[in-house]
Design a protein around this motif. Sequence first.
Motif, PDB file in Angstrom:
ATOM      1  N   ILE A  83      14.504 -17.368  20.711  1.00  0.00           N
ATOM      2  CA  ILE A  83      13.883 -17.715  21.992  1.00  0.00           C
ATOM      3  C   ILE A  83      13.397 -16.482  22.750  1.00  0.00           C
ATOM      4  O   ILE A  83      12.272 -16.442  23.241  1.00  0.00           O
ATOM      5  CB  ILE A  83      14.871 -18.526  22.873  1.00  0.00           C
ATOM      6  CG1 ILE A  83      15.334 -19.793  22.147  1.00  0.00           C
ATOM      7  CG2 ILE A  83      14.241 -18.848  24.226  1.00  0.00           C
ATOM      8  CD1 ILE A  83      14.236 -20.734  21.707  1.00  0.00           C
ATOM      9  N   GLU A  84      14.220 -15.474  22.850  1.00  0.00           N
ATOM     10  CA  GLU A  84      13.905 -14.302  23.671  1.00  0.00           C
ATOM     11  C   GLU A  84      13.228 -13.176  22.893  1.00  0.00           C
ATOM     12  O   GLU A  84      12.717 -12.234  23.498  1.00  0.00           O
ATOM     13  CB  GLU A  84      15.183 -13.751  24.327  1.00  0.00           C
ATOM     14  CG  GLU A  84      15.906 -14.731  25.221  1.00  0.00           C
ATOM     15  CD  GLU A  84      15.157 -15.056  26.504  1.00  0.00           C
ATOM     16  OE1 GLU A  84      14.222 -14.323  26.876  1.00  0.00           O
ATOM     17  OE2 GLU A  84      15.504 -16.069  27.136  1.00  0.00           O
ATOM     18  N   GLY A  85      13.262 -13.242  21.571  1.00  0.00           N
ATOM     19  CA  GLY A  85      12.720 -12.175  20.741  1.00  0.00           C
ATOM     20  C   GLY A  85      13.812 -11.217  20.331  1.00  0.00           C
ATOM     21  O   GLY A  85      14.901 -11.192  20.923  1.00  0.00           O
ATOM     22  N   ASP A  86      13.548 -10.430  19.309  1.00  0.00           N
ATOM     23  CA  ASP A  86      14.590  -9.538  18.797  1.00  0.00           C
ATOM     24  C   ASP A  86      14.443  -8.098  19.263  1.00  0.00           C
ATOM     25  O   ASP A  86      15.190  -7.228  18.858  1.00  0.00           O
ATOM     26  CB  ASP A  86      14.666  -9.609  17.270  1.00  0.00           C
ATOM     27  CG  ASP A  86      13.384  -9.163  16.590  1.00  0.00           C
ATOM     28  OD1 ASP A  86      12.419  -8.804  17.290  1.00  0.00           O
ATOM     29  OD2 ASP A  86      13.347  -9.181  15.344  1.00  0.00           O
ATOM     30  N   GLY A  87      13.486  -7.852  20.136  1.00  0.00           N
ATOM     31  CA  GLY A  87      13.325  -6.503  20.679  1.00  0.00           C
ATOM     32  C   GLY A  87      14.386  -6.179  21.706  1.00  0.00           C
ATOM     33  O   GLY A  87      15.132  -7.050  22.161  1.00  0.00           O
ATOM     34  N   SER A  88      14.433  -4.933  22.077  1.00  0.00           N
ATOM     35  CA  SER A  88      15.388  -4.485  23.088  1.00  0.00           C
ATOM     36  C   SER A  88      15.001  -5.031  24.457  1.00  0.00           C
ATOM     37  O   SER A  88      13.829  -5.174  24.772  1.00  0.00           O
ATOM     38  CB  SER A  88      15.412  -2.960  23.141  1.00  0.00           C
ATOM     39  OG  SER A  88      16.264  -2.514  24.179  1.00  0.00           O
ATOM     40  N   PHE A  89      16.005  -5.340  25.259  1.00  0.00           N
ATOM     41  CA  PHE A  89      15.697  -5.738  26.633  1.00  0.00           C
ATOM     42  C   PHE A  89      15.825  -4.543  27.584  1.00  0.00           C
ATOM     43  O   PHE A  89      15.686  -4.680  28.786  1.00  0.00           O
ATOM     44  CB  PHE A  89      16.525  -6.936  27.114  1.00  0.00           C
ATOM     45  CG  PHE A  89      18.017  -6.823  26.963  1.00  0.00           C
ATOM     46  CD1 PHE A  89      18.777  -6.045  27.809  1.00  0.00           C
ATOM     47  CD2 PHE A  89      18.669  -7.552  25.978  1.00  0.00           C
ATOM     48  CE1 PHE A  89      20.148  -5.966  27.690  1.00  0.00           C
ATOM     49  CE2 PHE A  89      20.046  -7.491  25.846  1.00  0.00           C
ATOM     50  CZ  PHE A  89      20.788  -6.693  26.709  1.00  0.00           C
ATOM     51  N   ILE A  90      16.011  -3.344  27.027  1.00  0.00           N
ATOM     52  CA  ILE A  90      16.076  -2.119  27.806  1.00  0.00           C
ATOM     53  C   ILE A  90      14.701  -1.452  27.750  1.00  0.00           C
ATOM     54  O   ILE A  90      14.199  -1.150  26.667  1.00  0.00           O
ATOM     55  CB  ILE A  90      17.109  -1.126  27.223  1.00  0.00           C
ATOM     56  CG1 ILE A  90      18.427  -1.776  26.887  1.00  0.00           C
ATOM     57  CG2 ILE A  90      17.224   0.103  28.117  1.00  0.00           C
ATOM     58  CD1 ILE A  90      19.224  -2.318  27.976  1.00  0.00           C
TER      59      ILE A  90
END
Length: 164
Positions: A83-90
Amino acid sequence: MKMSQAVEQSLVVLVMLALQKDDLPVKSYLLSDRLEVSESYLKKTMRKLVVAGIVEAIASKEGGFKLARSIADITLLDVYEAIEGDGSFIHATQLADRIFLNQESNKPVEDVQEALDVAVDDVLSVFNDAEQDFKQRLQRYTIAKLLRHVSAADFEKIDWRQVN
């Protein structure tokens, strides 16, 4: 960090599909009615789960959605990343670099540049470690674990296609 409602809705849908009697597919309009969301919105979410290999879409008169794999093999991380993607949220914006520029030369103030670089690296390191801890915890928790207190003796499977 902010997580979209689609993650929670996806988890609820996965539990519904896990409890579906005879593993029969459930139509999107039935799922959206139960979740009280628009069918078009739910279809977008379900598409992400299909692409991630978590849910299977069956196109037929009796089709709908069903789990693509065992609940023991679906982790909260799988759902989160679908849902949110696998990239960093930083994401660093270099705000501190812009704030501590010498206004005349448009270059960092020399006295603070080294300390600033160390501080920014420290902060990013803490956030990155926290993100890794978060994702590792999600990886260890499966849909099966979520349903561990539901047993065949305690709970009869539901046919969501018949529930009003």
